[in-house]
Design a protein around this motif. Structure first.
Motif, PDB file in Angstrom:
ATOM      1  N   UNK A  92     -41.136 -61.689 -10.481  1.00  0.00           N
ATOM      2  CA  UNK A  92     -40.600 -61.851 -11.303  1.00  0.00           C
ATOM      3  C   UNK A  92     -39.616 -60.780 -10.340  1.00  0.00           C
ATOM      4  N   UNK A  93     -38.430 -61.180  -9.350  1.00  0.00           N
ATOM      5  CA  UNK A  93     -37.114 -60.474  -8.039  1.00  0.00           C
ATOM      6  C   UNK A  93     -36.151 -61.054  -8.656  1.00  0.00           C
ATOM      7  N   UNK A  94     -35.706 -60.354  -9.501  1.00  0.00           N
ATOM      8  CA  UNK A  94     -34.310 -60.134 -10.028  1.00  0.00           C
ATOM      9  C   UNK A  94     -33.249 -60.451  -9.147  1.00  0.00           C
ATOM     10  N   UNK A  95     -32.904 -60.510  -8.355  1.00  0.00           N
ATOM     11  CA  UNK A  95     -31.758 -60.607  -7.291  1.00  0.00           C
ATOM     12  C   UNK A  95     -31.965 -62.383  -7.484  1.00  0.00           C
ATOM     13  N   UNK A  96     -32.716 -62.273  -7.055  1.00  0.00           N
ATOM     14  CA  UNK A  96     -33.049 -63.896  -6.657  1.00  0.00           C
ATOM     15  C   UNK A  96     -33.308 -65.288  -8.035  1.00  0.00           C
ATOM     16  N   UNK A  97     -33.580 -63.819  -9.177  1.00  0.00           N
ATOM     17  CA  UNK A  97     -32.469 -65.089 -10.451  1.00  0.00           C
ATOM     18  C   UNK A  97     -31.635 -64.669 -11.085  1.00  0.00           C
ATOM     19  N   UNK A  98     -30.844 -63.973 -10.744  1.00  0.00           N
ATOM     20  CA  UNK A  98     -29.640 -63.575 -11.304  1.00  0.00           C
ATOM     21  C   UNK A  98     -28.812 -64.446 -10.427  1.00  0.00           C
ATOM     22  N   UNK A  99     -29.096 -64.901  -8.983  1.00  0.00           N
ATOM     23  CA  UNK A  99     -28.654 -66.172  -8.029  1.00  0.00           C
ATOM     24  C   UNK A  99     -28.975 -66.994  -8.260  1.00  0.00           C
ATOM     25  N   UNK A 100     -30.099 -67.314  -8.798  1.00  0.00           N
ATOM     26  CA  UNK A 100     -30.069 -68.343  -9.231  1.00  0.00           C
ATOM     27  C   UNK A 100     -29.581 -69.122 -10.146  1.00  0.00           C
ATOM     28  N   UNK A 101     -29.741 -68.634 -11.246  1.00  0.00           N
ATOM     29  CA  UNK A 101     -28.760 -69.323 -12.585  1.00  0.00           C
ATOM     30  C   UNK A 101     -28.019 -69.496 -12.678  1.00  0.00           C
ATOM     31  N   UNK A 102     -27.319 -69.058 -11.267  1.00  0.00           N
ATOM     32  CA  UNK A 102     -25.506 -70.220 -11.004  1.00  0.00           C
ATOM     33  C   UNK A 102     -24.696 -68.655 -11.482  1.00  0.00           C
ATOM     34  N   UNK A 103     -23.197 -69.235 -12.182  1.00  0.00           N
ATOM     35  CA  UNK A 103     -22.394 -68.585 -13.036  1.00  0.00           C
ATOM     36  C   UNK A 103     -21.680 -68.000 -11.753  1.00  0.00           C
ATOM     37  N   UNK A 104     -20.298 -67.843 -11.686  1.00  0.00           N
ATOM     38  CA  UNK A 104     -19.590 -67.196 -11.173  1.00  0.00           C
ATOM     39  C   UNK A 104     -19.501 -65.863 -10.824  1.00  0.00           C
ATOM     40  N   UNK A 105     -20.419 -65.180  -9.701  1.00  0.00           N
ATOM     41  CA  UNK A 105     -19.625 -63.484  -9.898  1.00  0.00           C
ATOM     42  C   UNK A 105     -19.290 -62.930  -8.841  1.00  0.00           C
ATOM     43  N   UNK A 106     -18.208 -62.062  -9.248  1.00  0.00           N
ATOM     44  CA  UNK A 106     -17.172 -61.437  -9.114  1.00  0.00           C
ATOM     45  C   UNK A 106     -18.112 -59.828  -7.979  1.00  0.00           C
ATOM     46  N   UNK A 107     -17.642 -59.923  -6.902  1.00  0.00           N
ATOM     47  CA  UNK A 107     -18.046 -58.236  -6.382  1.00  0.00           C
ATOM     48  C   UNK A 107     -17.629 -57.237  -5.990  1.00  0.00           C
ATOM     49  N   UNK A 108     -17.977 -56.590  -6.269  1.00  0.00           N
ATOM     50  CA  UNK A 108     -16.915 -55.485  -6.453  1.00  0.00           C
ATOM     51  C   UNK A 108     -17.648 -54.008  -5.392  1.00  0.00           C
ATOM     52  N   UNK A 109     -17.022 -53.653  -4.281  1.00  0.00           N
ATOM     53  CA  UNK A 109     -17.559 -52.825  -3.348  1.00  0.00           C
ATOM     54  C   UNK A 109     -17.703 -51.597  -3.997  1.00  0.00           C
ATOM     55  N   UNK A 110     -18.591 -50.506  -3.672  1.00  0.00           N
ATOM     56  CA  UNK A 110     -18.191 -49.197  -3.340  1.00  0.00           C
ATOM     57  C   UNK A 110     -19.096 -48.650  -2.320  1.00  0.00           C
ATOM     58  N   UNK A 111     -18.340 -47.358  -2.170  1.00  0.00           N
ATOM     59  CA  UNK A 111     -19.771 -46.633  -1.045  1.00  0.00           C
ATOM     60  C   UNK A 111     -20.735 -46.052  -1.620  1.00  0.00           C
ATOM     61  N   UNK A 112     -21.898 -46.186  -0.911  1.00  0.00           N
ATOM     62  CA  UNK A 112     -23.148 -46.112  -1.318  1.00  0.00           C
ATOM     63  C   UNK A 112     -23.108 -44.513  -1.904  1.00  0.00           C
ATOM     64  N   UNK A 113     -23.393 -43.734  -2.813  1.00  0.00           N
ATOM     65  CA  UNK A 113     -23.917 -42.771  -3.668  1.00  0.00           C
ATOM     66  C   UNK A 113     -25.269 -42.170  -3.566  1.00  0.00           C
ATOM     67  N   UNK A 114     -25.612 -41.313  -3.079  1.00  0.00           N
ATOM     68  CA  UNK A 114     -26.863 -40.563  -3.439  1.00  0.00           C
ATOM     69  C   UNK A 114     -27.305 -38.967  -4.515  1.00  0.00           C
ATOM     70  N   UNK A 115     -28.361 -40.086  -4.717  1.00  0.00           N
ATOM     71  CA  UNK A 115     -29.600 -39.936  -5.747  1.00  0.00           C
ATOM     72  C   UNK A 115     -28.849 -38.777  -6.542  1.00  0.00           C
ATOM     73  N   UNK A 116     -28.639 -38.230  -7.737  1.00  0.00           N
ATOM     74  CA  UNK A 116     -28.319 -37.378  -7.953  1.00  0.00           C
ATOM     75  C   UNK A 116     -28.981 -36.560  -8.403  1.00  0.00           C
TER      76      UNK A 116
END
Ligand code: UDP
Ligand code: MG
Length: 312
Positions: free
Chosen positions: A178-202
């Motif tokens: 399983x490679x989820x990033x690919x699977x999520x794109x492969x199944x299609x459906x319109x995706x809205x991307x929300x950008x945010x600043x990188x946060x470091x591990x809590x």
């Protein structure tokens, strides 16, 4: 009332879990119009992670958990979570707060009001991440988008909110590798991307080394492109062409000038180069073969040790 299930894969996260729960509770408080279900997946932790999950489950009925018999990897944890999630919307979120829980409000708004089947988060910056890692990661995205039909977004995280329709589509893909990033794109459906600043591990430590990330990228490439398999044929044809002209050249040279025996260093170099290329190509074939091999065994993606209620 709509229900959101949140899948939280955890591997040795005793330090991050309480911090996460505190933050997430605040967000759940602000989103009173929805019902929540926190589905923690213990991916074979060896510390107090499972114990903390059980405590949370007892104190707060919204918290459920699944626990694996050993470490099966984050991808398996996501799959187990998706299989068991009951919500109308399902989100995947890291426990280390690198996927800010506050974004969920905006994601949910985009899903319900703007009608997106999927709302995903993407880092606009990579501050705080080792330079080498960002560089390699960029190269990986460039490469895989070049050779594969799926379009992976650089900086995309696994953090996303999906509708039931999309979750069911993802579950249809019951593959072992399983490679989820690919699977999520492969199944299609319109995706809205929300950008945010990188946060470091809590709290706690990252579970990814450069070596692990390298094999993760091989997983992505073999899972979503077969282009490398044709590499051997392409290189083979190029070399045949070159050797044809070399043969012609040598015959002509021998006939015209005669041929004193010389040049074995160049010969050795050529043998090394060509056999290196051959081994490399065999290795590529081996990668695909091994994936196919594991796929045909139909092994389960994960094995449960225990869980909060009767789960799959
Ligand atoms: N994780 C997991 N199984 C693994 C490795 C990681 O469930 O084999 C979880 C981990 O507990 C965390 C999430 O996946 O909630 C992301 O891991 P991490 O923060 O170490 O990765 P990074 O953010 O550094 O890419
Ligand atoms: Mg992290």
């Amino acid at each position: 009332m709509k229900k959101i299930s949140i899948i939280i894969p955890c591997l040795n996260e005793e330090e991050a879990l309480p911090v996460y729960y505190r933050n997430m509770s605040a967000v759940m408080g602000q989103m009173a119009e929805v019902e929540f279900e926190l589905l923690f997946v213990d991916d074979g932790s060896t510390d107090r992670t499972l114990r903390l999950m059980k405590e949370m489950n007892q104190k707060d009925p919204r918290c459920r958990f699944l626990s694996f018999s050993r470490n099966f990897g984050k991808e398996a944890a996501i799959y187990a979570g998706l299989k068991n999630a009951k919500g109308d919307y399902v989100a995947v979120m890291d426990v280390d707060l690198q996927d800010p829980p506050e974004l969920l409000k905006e994601m949910y708004r985009a899903a319900t009001e703007e009608g997106y089947e999927c709302v995903a988060a993407k880092r606009s910056t990579r501050t705080g991440e080792p330079k080498l890692r960002s560089f390699l990661s960029d190269k990986f995205y460039g490469f895989i988008n070049h050779i594969s039909k799926v379009r992976l977004v650089s900086g995309a995280r696994d953090y996303r909110l999906m509708s039931r329709k999309m979750v069911d589509a993802v579950l249809e893909m019951s593959e072992y590798n399983r490679f989820s990033k690919g699977i999520f794109e492969w199944v299609g459906f319109e995706t809205k991307w929300i950008e945010y600043e990188n946060v470091e591990r809590a709290a706690g430590q990252t579970k990814w080394s450069v070596r692990k990330l390298f094999w993760y990228s091989v997983e992505g490439i073999t899972g979503f492109s077969v282009a490398p398999l044709s590499l051997a044929s392409v290189i083979g044809m190029v070399f045949c062409g070159i050797s044809f002209f070399m043969i012609l050249f040598i015959i002509v040279r021998t006939l015209v000038w005669g041929d004193p025996v010389s040049g074995w260093p160049s010969l050795v170099c050529i043998i090394f180069l060509v056999s290196g290329i051959q081994l490399f190509c065999t290795g590529i074939v081996g990668q695909y073969l091994s994936k196919t091999y594991l796929e045909t065994k139909h092994r389960p993606v994960f094995i449960l040790k225990e869980s909060s209620r009767e789960e799959v």
